[in-house]
Design a protein around this motif. Sequence first.
Motif, PDB file in Angstrom:
ATOM      1  N   LYS A 109      73.722  36.571  29.439  1.00 36.53           N
ATOM      2  CA  LYS A 109      74.848  37.303  29.054  1.00 36.53           C
ATOM      3  C   LYS A 109      75.493  35.317  28.553  1.00 36.53           C
ATOM      4  CE  LYS A 109      75.690  41.850  29.348  1.00 36.53           C
ATOM      5  NZ  LYS A 109      76.608  42.699  30.069  1.00 36.53           N
ATOM      6  N   GLU A 110      75.789  34.786  28.123  1.00 38.90           N
ATOM      7  CA  GLU A 110      76.789  33.703  27.675  1.00 38.90           C
ATOM      8  C   GLU A 110      78.485  33.553  27.735  1.00 38.90           C
ATOM      9  OE1 GLU A 110      73.719  30.576  26.202  1.00 38.90           O
ATOM     10  OE2 GLU A 110      72.875  30.926  27.980  1.00 38.90           O
ATOM     11  N   ASN A 166      78.853  36.120  24.357  1.00 39.84           N
ATOM     12  CA  ASN A 166      76.845  35.930  22.941  1.00 39.84           C
ATOM     13  C   ASN A 166      76.060  37.050  24.367  1.00 39.84           C
ATOM     14  OD1 ASN A 166      77.034  34.986  21.226  1.00 39.84           O
ATOM     15  ND2 ASN A 166      78.204  32.829  22.106  1.00 39.84           N
ATOM     16  N   GLU A 167      75.407  37.268  24.084  1.00 34.36           N
ATOM     17  CA  GLU A 167      74.106  38.188  24.695  1.00 34.36           C
ATOM     18  C   GLU A 167      73.055  38.439  24.437  1.00 34.36           C
ATOM     19  OE1 GLU A 167      74.584  42.777  24.564  1.00 34.36           O
ATOM     20  OE2 GLU A 167      75.401  42.125  26.200  1.00 34.36           O
ATOM     21  N   GLY A 168      71.424  38.093  24.828  1.00 28.73           N
ATOM     22  CA  GLY A 168      70.055  38.079  24.120  1.00 28.73           C
ATOM     23  C   GLY A 168      69.568  37.473  25.016  1.00 28.73           C
ATOM     24  N   LYS A 197      66.473  35.286  25.801  1.00 31.18           N
ATOM     25  CA  LYS A 197      66.531  33.760  26.246  1.00 31.18           C
ATOM     26  C   LYS A 197      65.180  33.308  26.293  1.00 31.18           C
ATOM     27  CE  LYS A 197      67.527  29.255  29.024  1.00 31.18           C
ATOM     28  NZ  LYS A 197      68.804  29.799  29.080  1.00 31.18           N
TER      29      LYS A 197
END
Length: 107
Positions: free
Chosen positions: A81-82, A85-87, A89
Amino acid sequence: MKISLTESAAEHIKRQLAGRGRGLGIRLGVRTSGCSGMAYVLEFVDEVRAEDKVFEAFGASVFIDPKSLVYLDGTELDFVKEGLNEGLKFNNPNVSAECGCGESFTV
């Protein structure tokens, strides 16, 4: 050859499968695309293919075809989570360059 998952990636995959209501795991592959040459492809797996290589961690499964595995060997999947945004990597040690948007890579 090996693919690994962090615990947070495994939990994310399991949540996605639960929300979908079915599935054995996810399929990770690569295809020719983008400005750097290759892009990651993800899809749900409902049926195992004879040629699939299966990697499991923390109760989640990742399926990879042998042709993609050559480019993905040693990759660690993480869920991050940045900001908003999340996903997933992809920490792929084989990548020599990535495009500016991060959508494609070169090996």
